[in-house]
Structures are given as structure tokens and as C-alpha cells.
Design an enzyme around this catalytic site. Structure first.
Site, mmCIF file in Angstrom:
data_model
loop_
_atom_site.group_PDB
_atom_site.id
_atom_site.type_symbol
_atom_site.label_atom_id
_atom_site.label_comp_id
_atom_site.label_asym_id
_atom_site.label_seq_id
_atom_site.Cartn_x
_atom_site.Cartn_y
_atom_site.Cartn_z
ATOM 1 N N ASP A 117 0.864 -1.176 0.000
ATOM 2 C CA ASP A 117 0.000 0.000 0.000
ATOM 3 C C ASP A 117 0.904 1.230 0.000
ATOM 4 O OD1 ASP A 117 -2.238 1.890 0.670
ATOM 5 O OD2 ASP A 117 -3.326 0.030 0.953
ATOM 6 N N HIS A 164 2.269 1.936 -3.219
ATOM 7 C CA HIS A 164 1.280 2.879 -3.738
ATOM 8 C C HIS A 164 1.740 4.325 -3.613
ATOM 9 C CE1 HIS A 164 -2.313 -0.154 -3.232
ATOM 10 N NE2 HIS A 164 -1.307 -0.639 -3.932
#
Length: 405
Positions: free
Chosen positions: A228, A251
Site C-alpha cells: 500500500d 502505492h
């Protein structure tokens, strides 16, 4: 401190000085040894064999450390692996605590029946220092599988520091947390430095470092590869400096998500600088849900290198990871966002995406010396704007139609 000097005429001033110095040094060393006491968890019954649950032994050691009025250290020795269930180290204590992790802390690879927010929590400990060259291993595979199959909605964070002003976390390897890797909340004047954070790219919601409801924080010199956001900034956060981060895969570095469930969110004065993001789904991102309120302002991204990133620069005010969100009229306001000295390559056609709320425009966007090239030969890169306004100072590529030169 009193020093006895014998009355001997044969002792000259140099001898007297040497006696005084030797006595003083001995006294100082004794005071240091008394003050800086080390509490090795092995002394309190921890086995460190990687199989025995050492949670209660750690708590016994913590109680002794917390009652120590000197300068105590809780030591997790090298060459050992300690199996720990969910554990909370609570303050206040009689002195500032140093936790030195040179061995490995390991979580059982199971899904707990209760919804624990964190595996290891330090709470209410001003001046806390957590460091060492050891490892915190969350063994999160069971939770990742549970979340991917939509059985679990939450997973515990590996290491959380809450209500700890003036705290420091540095030097550790954080690996495979079920949820977020390192979480800082409700704290001021904190430093996170020199961490290595690792989780597989498919591990859900395993943010590397997450900060919320905190002020005057520095995150620096960390290497983060996760499933993430490498660094995420949550609600109630002010004056955070993120620098010299190596991020990828992951991310990217994100402000948000903010405004979920119609909430009020405020984030101000965030600076991200001198960092590298590669092979990530996002680069520099601001993400807000529809229906929220509050504001994001005073954000600076500067001197960042982006390599083969899918969304190098993105403001997304329609954040909806589950793809099922209805249109809402209210929105978190985004203003005064600066991008300086950004260089990189995009894995998709839209390299700069300023997708702002229809009901509340993004304002004060500034770009200077921003160049995003295609990652592959023959690919085209362009910018997209919706209800976003600001200025640019060349060079800026691709051209951003909503910015005025």
C-alpha cells in the site's frame, strides 16, 4: 562528594590533582552505571526460542523498566526470536524509556478472534526511544488471505506509537505486518528514521508509515517496499517533513485518504522532498472521498524522482477503492499544493492527473520544473484537469491545461 587527601609533605600538587581526578572519575562512572540500568527480557523469564509465548515475560520486564527512575533500557538481545501475542506497553513511567531491539519479535501467524488494532502498542510515553538493528516480523499472511477473501475487514498494525511526545523510532527492520507497518498517532515532535519496511506487493492495506493526529514530525532515510502507501498522512496532521524515502513497489506517498464517511478532515503543512519512487501504482498522491469536509493545504512536493509509476502526480477527489460510491456534493477543500523539481516516467498515458471535486475546486496549484516522460518508447504522456486552478513556471511537461504560465 568528599575527597580525603592525606597530610603528607612529600605529595606535591600534581599528586594531589591526580588523586582528586581519579576519585572524581570513579564516582562519575559509578553514577552512570547505576543510572543507566539495562533490563534484558531474558532476566524476566523470556525464552527467545521462537516457539514459547514470551508476552508475560516482556510485561514483567516492562513493569520493572517503567518503575526504574534512572535511565532504563528494555533490551531484546541479539541472536534470539521472541514470540509475542498482542502486547501494550503503557505509561507514564518514572523516566524516559529506551527500548533496544537487537533480536527478532515475531507474531503468531494466526487470525485473532478479537479485532485488535495493533500487535505492539506503546502508549503514553513521552521521550520514548525505540531502536536497534533487530526485526519486527508481523507474519501477516493469515490476515492478508482473510482480507482478500473478504472474511476479515481489519488487521492489526505491527508497531503503533500513540500519545508519545518527543518519541523516536529508528534503525529497525519491520516486516510483513498484517495491517499497517508503523503507525504514529496523537503525538508531537516525533522522529522516524532509518527504517527498512518490507511486505509483498499484494499484501492489502500494509502502509509503511502512517501518521495521523500528530504534529511536528520528521520521517527520513527509510527504505519502504509494501502493498500500500509507503508513507500515508491521515487526518489531524500538521507540520510533517518526509525526506529521503526510497519507495517501491507500493502505492507511493499519499496525503489521505481523507473525508471518508462524511467526516471532517484537516491536514496542513506537509513537505515531501529528496525521495525516489519506483514501480509504484502512484507517485505523489492526494486522495479524498466525496461527501467529506475540511481542508488540505500547504503541501509541498519537491526534488522527487519517479520511475515507471502509473500515476506520477495525482489529486483524486473521487477516491473509491471499492468502485461503488455515489456522487456527493460536499468535499474536502484542496489548496496551496506545490510541485517543484519533479522528474520521472509514467507507465500510462495520464502522467499528471488533477481530478478535483465538481463542487469545490482545487486552488493554488503550482508547478515548476516538472517533467514526466513516457516509461516506454512510443508511449504518449499528457495531463488531465478537472476543476483545478493554479500556475506553472516552465519547464512543465506534459503541459497542464488548467495552469496559467
Amino acid at each position: 562528594m568528599s575527597i580525603f587527601i592525606p597530610r603528607d609533605n612529600s605529595m606535591d600538587h600534581r599528586t594531589v590533582l591526580a588523586v582528586m581526578l581519579s576519585t572524581a572519575m570513579t564516582t562519575v562512572l559509578n553514577n552512570v552505571l547505576v543510572a543507566a540500568s539495562v533490563h534484558n527480557v531474558l532476566y524476566y523469564g523470556a525464552k527467545g526460542d521462537g516457539h514459547t509465548d514470551d508476552t508475560q515475560a516482556f510485561l514483567k520486564g516492562w513493569n520493572a523498566v517503567c518503575a526504574d527512575a534512572g535511565a532504563p533500557t528494555l533490551l531484546v538481545p541479539s541472536g534470539t526470536t521472541f514470540l509475542l501475542s498482542q502486547i501494550i506497553f503503557s505509561g507514564p513511567c518514572k523516566a524516559k524509556i529506551h527500548v533496544q531491539i537487537d533480536g527478532t519479535l515475531k507474531r503468531p501467524n494466526v487470525v485473532w478472534e478479537s479485532n485488535e488494532q495493533s500487535w505492539i502498542l506503546f502508549n503514553g510515553l513521552d521521550g520514548l526511544v525505540i531502536d536497534g538493528y533487530g526485526e519486527i516480523n508481523g507474519q501477516g499472511l493469515s490476515y492478508w488471505d482473510c482480507k482478500i477473501r473478504n472474511i476479515c475487514s481489519t488487521a492489526p498494525n505491527a508497531l503503533e506509537v500513540a500519545n508519545c511526545d518527543g518519541s523516536t523510532v529508528r534503525g529497525l527492520l519491520i516486516r510483513n505486518s498484517p495491517g499497517m507497518q508503523v503507525v504514529l498517532g496523537f503525538s508531537s515532535k516525533a522522529q522516524i528514521n532509518g527504517l527498512t519496511v518490507i511486505a509483498p506487493g499484494e499484501s492489502p492495506n500494509t502502509d509503511g508509515v502512517h501518521i495521523s493526529h500528530s504534529q511536528h514530525v520528521a520521517v527520513s532515510n527509510c527504505v519502504i517496499s509494501t502493498g500500500d502507501d509507503c508513507v500515508s498522512i491521515g487526518n489531524g496532521t500538521f507540520d510533517v517533513n518526509v525526506s529521503r524515502i526510497t519507495c517501491g513497489p507500493g502505492h507511493g506517498i499519499s496525503i489521505g485518504s481523507l473525508g471518508g464517511q462524511h467526516s471532517v478532515s484537516v491536514v496542513e503543512q506537509i513537505r515531501v522532498s529528496y525521495s525516489r519512487i519506483f514501480h509504484a501504482t502512484n507517485g505523489l498522491r492526494i486522495k479524498t472521498w466525496q461527501g467529506g469536509s475540511g481542508h488540505v493545504k500547504g503541501i509541498t512536493f519537491e526534488h522527487i524522482n519517479l520511475t515507471a509509476v502509473y500515476n506520477p502526480i495525482i489529486i483524486d477527489q473521487y477516491y473509491c477503492p471499492n468502485q461503488v460510491c455515489s456522487n456527493k456534493t460536499s468535499a474536502v477543500a484542496v489548496r496551496d499544493v506545490k510541485y517543484y523539481g519533479i522528474r520521472g516516467t509514467s507507465n500510462q498515458r495520464i502522467g499528471i492527473n488533477l481530478r478535483c471535486s465538481q463542487s469545490r475546486a482545487c486552488t493554488g496549484i503550482k508547478m515548476q520544473n516538472v517533467i514526466i516522460q513516457p516509461a516506454s518508447p512510443g508511449q504518449q504522456v499528457e495531463a488531465y484537469c478537472f476543476n483545478s486552478h493554479g500556475t506553472d513556471i516552465q519547464p512543465v511537461f506534459p503541459a497542464v491545461p488548467c495552469l496559467v504560465s
